[in-house]
Scaffold this motif. Structure first.
Motif, mmCIF file in Angstrom:
data_model
loop_
_atom_site.group_PDB
_atom_site.id
_atom_site.type_symbol
_atom_site.label_atom_id
_atom_site.label_comp_id
_atom_site.label_asym_id
_atom_site.label_seq_id
_atom_site.Cartn_x
_atom_site.Cartn_y
_atom_site.Cartn_z
ATOM 1 N N UNK A 40 0.815 -1.221 0.000
ATOM 2 C CA UNK A 40 0.000 0.000 0.000
ATOM 3 C C UNK A 40 0.845 1.265 0.000
ATOM 4 N N UNK A 41 2.101 1.176 0.443
ATOM 5 C CA UNK A 41 2.974 2.353 0.449
ATOM 6 C C UNK A 41 3.702 2.544 -0.872
ATOM 7 N N UNK A 42 3.653 1.551 -1.729
ATOM 8 C CA UNK A 42 4.353 1.647 -3.006
ATOM 9 C C UNK A 42 3.670 2.684 -3.903
ATOM 10 N N UNK A 43 4.428 3.520 -4.640
ATOM 11 C CA UNK A 43 3.824 4.543 -5.498
ATOM 12 C C UNK A 43 2.881 3.977 -6.556
ATOM 13 N N UNK A 44 3.176 2.785 -7.061
ATOM 14 C CA UNK A 44 2.295 2.196 -8.069
ATOM 15 C C UNK A 44 0.928 1.921 -7.464
ATOM 16 N N UNK A 45 0.914 1.327 -6.266
ATOM 17 C CA UNK A 45 -0.348 1.053 -5.588
ATOM 18 C C UNK A 45 -1.083 2.349 -5.270
ATOM 19 N N UNK A 46 -0.362 3.338 -4.748
ATOM 20 C CA UNK A 46 -0.992 4.621 -4.407
ATOM 21 C C UNK A 46 -1.562 5.304 -5.644
ATOM 22 N N UNK B 226 -2.524 -4.249 -16.045
ATOM 23 C CA UNK B 226 -1.428 -4.456 -15.103
ATOM 24 C C UNK B 226 -0.537 -5.611 -15.511
ATOM 25 N N UNK B 227 -1.141 -6.723 -15.952
ATOM 26 C CA UNK B 227 -0.365 -7.867 -16.433
ATOM 27 C C UNK B 227 0.497 -7.473 -17.625
ATOM 28 N N UNK B 228 -0.083 -6.688 -18.548
ATOM 29 C CA UNK B 228 0.649 -6.288 -19.750
ATOM 30 C C UNK B 228 1.760 -5.292 -19.422
ATOM 31 N N UNK B 229 1.518 -4.424 -18.442
ATOM 32 C CA UNK B 229 2.485 -3.378 -18.121
ATOM 33 C C UNK B 229 3.713 -3.918 -17.397
ATOM 34 N N UNK B 230 3.505 -4.836 -16.452
ATOM 35 C CA UNK B 230 4.604 -5.256 -15.586
ATOM 36 C C UNK B 230 4.927 -6.751 -15.650
ATOM 37 N N UNK B 231 4.084 -7.521 -16.316
ATOM 38 C CA UNK B 231 4.350 -8.949 -16.407
ATOM 39 C C UNK B 231 3.594 -9.743 -15.361
ATOM 40 N N UNK B 232 2.896 -10.780 -15.797
ATOM 41 C CA UNK B 232 2.103 -11.619 -14.893
ATOM 42 C C UNK B 232 2.996 -12.278 -13.848
ATOM 43 N N UNK B 233 2.631 -12.124 -12.568
ATOM 44 C CA UNK B 233 3.357 -12.766 -11.484
ATOM 45 C C UNK B 233 4.532 -11.977 -10.948
ATOM 46 N N UNK B 234 4.829 -10.799 -11.521
ATOM 47 C CA UNK B 234 5.944 -9.986 -11.018
ATOM 48 C C UNK B 234 5.535 -9.280 -9.722
ATOM 49 N N UNK B 235 6.539 -8.719 -9.005
ATOM 50 C CA UNK B 235 6.232 -8.025 -7.754
ATOM 51 C C UNK B 235 5.338 -6.812 -8.017
ATOM 52 N N UNK B 236 5.634 -6.071 -9.082
ATOM 53 C CA UNK B 236 4.811 -4.911 -9.401
ATOM 54 C C UNK B 236 3.409 -5.321 -9.825
ATOM 55 N N UNK B 237 3.282 -6.474 -10.455
ATOM 56 C CA UNK B 237 1.946 -6.963 -10.801
ATOM 57 C C UNK B 237 1.153 -7.252 -9.539
ATOM 58 N N UNK B 238 1.828 -7.722 -8.489
ATOM 59 C CA UNK B 238 1.149 -7.923 -7.202
ATOM 60 C C UNK B 238 0.705 -6.588 -6.611
ATOM 61 N N UNK B 239 1.544 -5.558 -6.750
ATOM 62 C CA UNK B 239 1.153 -4.224 -6.278
ATOM 63 C C UNK B 239 -0.077 -3.726 -7.049
ATOM 64 N N UNK B 240 -0.120 -4.023 -8.348
ATOM 65 C CA UNK B 240 -1.283 -3.637 -9.160
ATOM 66 C C UNK B 240 -2.545 -4.272 -8.608
ATOM 67 N N UNK B 241 -2.468 -5.550 -8.287
ATOM 68 C CA UNK B 241 -3.649 -6.257 -7.784
ATOM 69 C C UNK B 241 -4.116 -5.675 -6.450
ATOM 70 N N UNK B 242 -3.163 -5.381 -5.575
ATOM 71 C CA UNK B 242 -3.529 -4.766 -4.298
ATOM 72 C C UNK B 242 -4.173 -3.403 -4.540
ATOM 73 N N UNK B 243 -3.587 -2.610 -5.430
ATOM 74 C CA UNK B 243 -4.127 -1.283 -5.720
ATOM 75 C C UNK B 243 -5.508 -1.330 -6.338
#
Length: 444
Positions: free
Chosen positions: A315-321, A377-394
């Motif tokens: 939640x503190x990551x800029x992508x999630x915010x 989100x999957x297309x932007x950062x790749x399915x299963x990546x850490x940033x993709x997880x941030x996308x899902x949380x966001x």
């Protein structure tokens, strides 16, 4: 010079009632989307629970299991999660294409005056969230800005499901606005995917895509409805589109655009108009809402948050915010302000039965993003990546917060909505059409 009061009366008010046939059709669609939204919610919740349970490895192993292979040089060795995103969502976008063509060819939105509002609102509802995401992630670096389009989409199934749960009697004009806004939103989103999320393009495969696509169009224009003819052509279009590097869901929209809306037929000596697009939509919508979208949601929504510490870090990551702020603030600000500006420019008044707070409530509902947001989100950062997880949380956090805020506001308007609904459904002459639609005079 004073304005003529009669001219003010002749202006088309914003969110005025459409035709009764169009209102009935929209109501039927929303009922189906409500069921799909509930199934979608169950699928997403199941994925979240499984992904954070002691059996989480089973979930991720299932999602990442590869099915298919490389036949005839085609890259069809995809994981189950990729098959859901690339294949099943093509069915969803096929329905979007059918619905869009139906709206702009035979629906109330064939009138440019009625079409301008939801189109402008959809554009505003995409521009503002993307700007907010960019501003939040301007100094993040390392490709973070690739996700600028994530908070721009609206999930109509979830939005309508929220309305069903709180039993709000939303006025028909606003329901039509919400549905049309979401459909136009999806079209703009798939355009963004095709233009901005296509990296390596195979021009030969893209050119070959035109062959089955044109054959499909020729068949439907000639009235062919046999699945054993159309399905192979649609699959061939999807395969070649996927091979071209353009996201394969674009094939669904193109196929939907080719289906004719009106066709003449003679039965019993009378000439009838049968809508092929509406027929296909009727057949495919249950598959889209009941199977395709929930299965995609099941494989896309699963994210291991790693307990309270992991969730706090996400939640503190800029992508999630950026995603949360884009959905919760950007969507309603963009839609509501665009509508107000359009009203000021055209000097159109809000329909007498509504208030601007009602429009704000619908704008908040549009902040419920899920299906297309997760796909981007999957297309932007790749399915299963850490940033993709941030996308899902966001996406999940932003959608949940948007839903809560919309529910609080719309519940406060529930009594007014119920009064409007009762007014619209009065049918004194018992002819099946509410009197308010028979009494309505279209502006000159």
């Amino acid at each position: 010079m004073t304005s003529d009061p009669s001219n003010r009366r002749r202006r088309t008010p914003l969110f005025s009632r459409g035709s009764w046939s169009e209102t009935s059709r929209v109501s039927e669609i929303l009922r189906k989307e409500t069921v799909g939204g509930v199934i979608l919610l169950v699928a997403a919740a199941t994925a979240l629970i499984w992904a954070n349970s002691p059996w989480a490895e089973g979930y991720f192993g299932l999602r990442d299991a590869v099915l298919g292979g490389r036949w005839l040089g085609l890259h069809l060795d995809l994981s189950i999660g990729e098959w859901a995103a690339d294949g099943l969502l093509a069915i969803f976008f096929l329905v979007v294409g059918l619905e869009l063509k139906r709206e702009f060819v035979a629906g109330d939105l064939r009138d440019p005056r009625r079409a301008a509002l939801p189109i402008a609102a959809a554009v505003g509802g995409m521009v503002v969230p993307s700007l907010i995401f960019v501003l939040v992630n301007l100094n993040t670096g390392d490709g973070a800005l690739r996700g600028w389009a994530i908070p721009t989409a609206t999930d109509i199934a979830f939005a309508v499901a929220v309305l069903a749960v709180i039993s709000t009697h939303l006025p028909s004009a606003l329901r039509t606005f919400l549905l049309t806004l979401a459909v136009v939103d999806d079209l703009l989103a798939i355009t963004v995917i095709a233009v901005f999320y296509t990296d390596d393009m195979n021009l030969a495969a893209l050119a070959l895509t035109a062959v089955p696509l044109l054959l499909f169009g020729l068949c439907v224009q000639r009235g062919v409805q046999a699945w054993w003819v159309l399905a192979p052509l649609a699959i061939a279009t999807w395969v070649l589109m996927h091979e071209s590097g353009v996201h394969a869901t674009v094939a669904g929209v193109l196929l939907g655009f080719l289906v004719p809306v009106r066709r003449s037929a003679v039965r019993g000596g009378r000439e009838l108009e049968a809508g092929m697009a509406e027929h296909f939509e009727h057949r495919l919508r249950p598959i889209s809402a009941g199977v395709a979208i929930p299965v995609f949601a099941f494989f896309a929504a699963g994210v291991s948050v790693g307990g309270a510490d992991g969730l706090g870090h996400a939640l503190r990551d800029p992508i999630t915010l950026g995603i949360v702020l884009g959905l919760v603030a950007g969507k309603p600000i963009g839609i509501f302000l665009t509508t107000r500006v359009l009203a000021a420019v055209t000097r159109a008044n809000l329909d007498s039965s509504l208030r601007w707070v009602d429009v704000l409530g619908v704008s908040m509902l549009a902040g419920i993003g899920f299906t297309v947001s997760l796909l981007i989100g999957d297309l932007a950062y790749g399915l299963g990546s850490e940033r993709d997880d941030f996308v899902k949380v966001g996406v999940l956090a932003g959608s949940l917060l948007s839903a809560v805020l919309a529910v609080v506001l719309l519940l406060s308007r529930n009594a007014a909505y119920r009064r409007i609904c009762q007014e619209e459904t009065v049918d004194a002459d018992a002819d099946g059409v509410p009197d308010v639609y028979q009494a309505r005079q279209d502006p000159a």
